[in-house]
Write an enzyme that holds these catalytic residues in place. Structure first.
Site: not given
Length: 199
Positions: A19, A24, A72
């Site tokens: 990612y 993000h 998370n």
């Protein structure tokens, strides 16, 4: 010198490697820029679940950290690192993406709400405190009918990418200079919060 100890850890919130470069992972981009320009090199460290580096200021140093865990769970890496080096929450700067700010804008503050950001929530839960500094990098809002998860986990378009990069480069360079020159947080806040690049 006081500002040498304003931050003892600058942590960029992120998702794993595949990612990298997505919206993000804006926090990762910030820390990578700091490391490349002012540090040595981010080095993989399995003990701390990510990559670490440090920037030296006279007799003190500021650690840099990017977690390899999912967003998370970033709090696990940060809390583990802080426990090992005895760093309290008030000496931490957490850098992360922010939907409520347009690309090219930033805000820095102490404490506050996690505002729906699961990475920030993880840090709060694992540290047992919300009293840490936050640098929020604007990424803008999803396009019409686009899910938030799809938006943040994708790459910004060329214009947004350039705006985000400009904001990161300018704020990271200033932050390094501000720490080195013993500039107080209120002045750092005034400067960084005024950054707002537009095309």
């Amino acid at each position: 010198m006081r500002a040498n100890y304003l931050f003892k850890l600058i942590a960029g919130l992120s998702n794993p490697k595949r990612y990298s470069g997505t919206r993000h992972n804006a926090g990762e981009l910030f820390v990578k820029f700091l490391s490349k320009k002012f540090g040595n090199k981010l080095v993989q460290n399995k003990k701390f679940f990510g990559k670490i580096d440090k920037i030296s200021f006279f007799s003190s140093k500021v650690f840099l950290l990017v977690s390899d865990l999912y967003m998370n769970n970033n709090g696990i890496a940060i809390s583990h690192f802080c426990n090992f080096y005895h760093i309290c929450p008030k000496k931490i700067l957490v850098v992360h993406d922010e939907l409520d700010l347009p690309p090219g804008s930033l805000r820095i503050k102490m404490g506050g709400s996690y505002n729906g950001h699961k990475g920030v929530l993880s840090v709060e839960e694992k540290l047992g405190s919300s009293e840490f500094y936050r640098l929020r990098i604007g990424i803008g809002r999803p396009y019409k009918n686009q899910k938030v998860s799809e938006f943040v986990l994708n790459f910004p378009d060329r214009i947004d990418r350039e705006l985000i990069s400009l904001a990161i480069n300018r704020s990271a360079s200033y932050l390094y200079s501000a720490i080195q020159k013993d500039i107080c947080f209120s002045k750092i806040q005034n400067y960084i919060n005024s950054i707002n690049h537009k095309f």
